[in-house]
Design an enzyme around this catalytic site. Structure first.
Site, PDB file in Angstrom:
ATOM      1  N   PRO A  10       6.525   3.612 -12.848  1.00  8.10           N
ATOM      2  CA  PRO A  10       6.971   3.023 -14.085  1.00  8.10           C
ATOM      3  C   PRO A  10       6.211   2.386 -14.535  1.00  8.10           C
ATOM      4  CG  PRO A  10       8.243   1.635 -11.839  1.00  8.10           C
ATOM      5  CD  PRO A  10       7.372   2.769 -11.192  1.00  8.10           C
ATOM      6  N   ASN A  11       5.855   2.279 -15.596  1.00  7.04           N
ATOM      7  CA  ASN A  11       4.782   1.783 -17.224  1.00  7.04           C
ATOM      8  C   ASN A  11       3.488   2.028 -16.999  1.00  7.04           C
ATOM      9  OD1 ASN A  11       7.189   0.754 -18.301  1.00  7.04           O
ATOM     10  ND2 ASN A  11       7.063  -1.070 -15.952  1.00  7.04           N
ATOM     11  N   ARG A  18      -1.163  -1.736 -22.268  1.00  4.59           N
ATOM     12  CA  ARG A  18       0.055  -2.017 -21.689  1.00  4.59           C
ATOM     13  C   ARG A  18      -1.389  -3.305 -21.043  1.00  4.59           C
ATOM     14  NH1 ARG A  18       2.318  -1.189 -15.639  1.00  4.59           N
ATOM     15  NH2 ARG A  18       3.571  -3.401 -15.359  1.00  4.59           N
ATOM     16  N   TYR A  23      -5.079  -4.706 -17.672  1.00  2.00           N
ATOM     17  CA  TYR A  23      -5.030  -3.148 -17.247  1.00  2.00           C
ATOM     18  C   TYR A  23      -6.485  -2.501 -17.117  1.00  2.00           C
ATOM     19  CZ  TYR A  23      -0.665  -4.483 -14.740  1.00  2.00           C
ATOM     20  OH  TYR A  23       0.303  -4.512 -14.572  1.00  2.00           O
ATOM     21  N   ASN A  79       0.120   4.957  -6.980  1.00  2.00           N
ATOM     22  CA  ASN A  79       0.015   3.295  -7.605  1.00  2.00           C
ATOM     23  C   ASN A  79       1.861   3.296  -8.458  1.00  2.00           C
ATOM     24  OD1 ASN A  79       0.554   1.266  -9.250  1.00  2.00           O
ATOM     25  ND2 ASN A  79      -1.654   1.191 -10.250  1.00  2.00           N
ATOM     26  N   ALA A  82       5.443  -1.715 -10.102  1.00  2.00           N
ATOM     27  CA  ALA A  82       6.971  -2.846  -9.680  1.00  2.00           C
ATOM     28  C   ALA A  82       7.609  -2.442  -8.489  1.00  2.00           C
ATOM     29  CB  ALA A  82       7.677  -2.874 -10.717  1.00  2.00           C
ATOM     30  N   HIS A  85       7.103  -4.002  -5.405  1.00  2.00           N
ATOM     31  CA  HIS A  85       7.064  -5.243  -4.717  1.00  2.00           C
ATOM     32  C   HIS A  85       9.099  -4.593  -4.398  1.00  2.00           C
ATOM     33  CE1 HIS A  85       3.584  -5.597  -5.803  1.00  2.00           C
ATOM     34  NE2 HIS A  85       3.694  -5.895  -7.212  1.00  2.00           N
ATOM     35  N   ASP A  92      10.498   4.180   2.811  1.00  2.62           N
ATOM     36  CA  ASP A  92      11.783   5.211   3.934  1.00  2.62           C
ATOM     37  C   ASP A  92      10.925   7.057   3.714  1.00  2.62           C
ATOM     38  OD1 ASP A  92      12.261   3.010   4.926  1.00  2.62           O
ATOM     39  OD2 ASP A  92      14.123   3.282   3.848  1.00  2.62           O
ATOM     40  N   GLU A 103      -1.970   2.672  -1.010  1.00  4.09           N
ATOM     41  CA  GLU A 103      -1.980   2.562  -2.198  1.00  4.09           C
ATOM     42  C   GLU A 103      -2.993   1.706  -3.111  1.00  4.09           C
ATOM     43  OE1 GLU A 103       0.816  -0.695  -0.362  1.00  4.09           O
ATOM     44  OE2 GLU A 103       0.845  -1.866  -2.222  1.00  4.09           O
ATOM     45  N   HIS A 105      -3.671  -0.705  -6.997  1.00  4.31           N
ATOM     46  CA  HIS A 105      -3.548  -1.157  -7.413  1.00  4.31           C
ATOM     47  C   HIS A 105      -4.834  -1.082  -8.464  1.00  4.31           C
ATOM     48  CE1 HIS A 105       0.549  -1.486  -5.895  1.00  4.31           C
ATOM     49  NE2 HIS A 105       0.020  -2.021  -4.885  1.00  4.31           N
ATOM     50  N   ILE A 106      -4.036  -1.791 -10.070  1.00  6.81           N
ATOM     51  CA  ILE A 106      -5.417  -1.289 -10.567  1.00  6.81           C
ATOM     52  C   ILE A 106      -5.937  -2.839 -10.756  1.00  6.81           C
ATOM     53  CG2 ILE A 106      -5.849  -1.289 -12.947  1.00  6.81           C
ATOM     54  CD1 ILE A 106      -3.693   0.195 -12.878  1.00  6.81           C
ATOM     55  N   SER A 107      -4.835  -4.332 -10.799  1.00  7.80           N
ATOM     56  CA  SER A 107      -5.204  -5.111 -11.231  1.00  7.80           C
ATOM     57  C   SER A 107      -5.335  -5.864  -9.314  1.00  7.80           C
ATOM     58  CB  SER A 107      -4.093  -6.016 -11.593  1.00  7.80           C
ATOM     59  OG  SER A 107      -2.690  -6.140 -10.690  1.00  7.80           O
ATOM     60  N   ARG A 112      -2.402 -12.910  -8.807  1.00  4.81           N
ATOM     61  CA  ARG A 112      -0.948 -13.188 -10.016  1.00  4.81           C
ATOM     62  C   ARG A 112       0.174 -13.661  -9.581  1.00  4.81           C
ATOM     63  NH1 ARG A 112      -0.727  -7.064 -12.695  1.00  4.81           N
ATOM     64  NH2 ARG A 112       0.827  -8.205 -13.535  1.00  4.81           N
ATOM     65  N   ARG A 116       4.418  -9.785  -6.998  1.00  2.00           N
ATOM     66  CA  ARG A 116       3.477  -8.908  -6.653  1.00  2.00           C
ATOM     67  C   ARG A 116       3.257  -9.150  -5.119  1.00  2.00           C
ATOM     68  NH1 ARG A 116       3.624  -6.910 -11.859  1.00  2.00           N
ATOM     69  NH2 ARG A 116       3.800  -8.586 -13.467  1.00  2.00           N
TER      70      ARG A 116
HETATM   71  C1  DQA Z   1       0.579  -3.067 -10.714  1.00  2.00           C
HETATM   72  C2  DQA Z   1       0.967  -3.810 -10.260  1.00  2.00           C
HETATM   73  C3  DQA Z   1       2.722  -4.078  -9.927  1.00  2.00           C
HETATM   74  O1  DQA Z   1       2.597  -5.180  -9.589  1.00  2.00           O
HETATM   75  C4  DQA Z   1       2.234  -3.854 -11.681  1.00  2.00           C
HETATM   76  O2  DQA Z   1       3.952  -3.502 -11.595  1.00  2.00           O
HETATM   77  C5  DQA Z   1       2.436  -2.293 -11.870  1.00  2.00           C
HETATM   78  C6  DQA Z   1       0.645  -2.112 -12.208  1.00  2.00           C
HETATM   79  C7  DQA Z   1      -1.079  -2.383 -10.225  1.00  2.00           C
HETATM   80  O3  DQA Z   1      -1.720  -1.231 -10.658  1.00  2.00           O
HETATM   81  O4  DQA Z   1      -2.328  -3.894 -10.836  1.00  2.00           O
HETATM   82  O5  DQA Z   1       3.233  -1.926 -12.879  1.00  2.00           O
HETATM   83  O6  DQA Z   1       0.741  -1.933  -9.816  1.00  2.00           O
END
Ligand code: DQA
Length: 150
Positions: A10-11, A18, A23, A79, A82, A85, A92, A103, A105-107, A112, A116
């Site tokens: 998502p997002n 964003r 990011y 990725n 959210a 978390h 599963d 896995e 994560h960009i950040s 943070r 997270r």
């Molecule tokens: C994220 C980190 C997550 O906490 C956040 O909800 C995202 C992006 C990252 O790529 O840093 O949507 O997965």
């Protein structure tokens, strides 16, 4: 040709606009291009997907498990945004499909907010790449490739 699945949750469709201070300015299309380049160097085809819907991500993970068992795919770079978390369903799905997952994560999620810091996915991931910006996808593709070589 063997493929690698790149799954975005998502997002992540909003990348580039964003929270660019967190990011960066690359768009999801830029990330796709970066992944194609990196996977191409390893002789892999890229299947690149994004969804804002948890169940859709579960379906793709299950399908990818079947592809891996058939020898057509090495696994997934994920990725989950959210859902990382919150989602026992994604945990599963990865476990149930026996899907090799890195896995991403960009950040650096550990720098943070506290919410997270916990990931439901890390215990079922082969590896984790955190905090290297979108370059983390390239690192993850290489890591997945090395980890799944027989
Ligand atoms: C994220 C980190 C997550 O906490 C956040 O909800 C995202 C992006 C990252 O790529 O840093 O949507 O997965």
């Amino acid at each position: 040709m063997t493929s690698v699945l790149i799954l975005n949750g998502p997002n992540l469709n909003l990348l580039g606009t964003r929270r660019p201070e967190i990011y960066g300015s690359a768009t999801l299309a830029d990330v796709e291009e970066l992944c194609r380049q990196e996977a191409g160097k390893l002789g892999l085809d890229t299947v690149f997907r994004q969804s804002n819907h948890e169940g859709q991500l579960v379906d793709w993970i299950q399908e990818a498990g079947t592809e891996v068992k058939a020898g057509r795919c090495i696994g997934a770079v994920l990725n989950a945004g959210a859902y990382t978390h919150t989602s026992i369903a994604l945990h599963d799905a990865i476990e149930g499909a026996e899907l090799p997952v890195v896995e991403v994560h960009i950040s650096n999620v550990h720098r943070r907010e506290e919410f997270r810091h916990h990931s439901y996915l890390s215990p079922v991931a082969r590896g984790i790449v955190v905090g290297f910006g979108v370059y983390g996808y390239a690192l993850a593709i290489n890591g997945l490739y090395q980890a799944t070589r027989t």
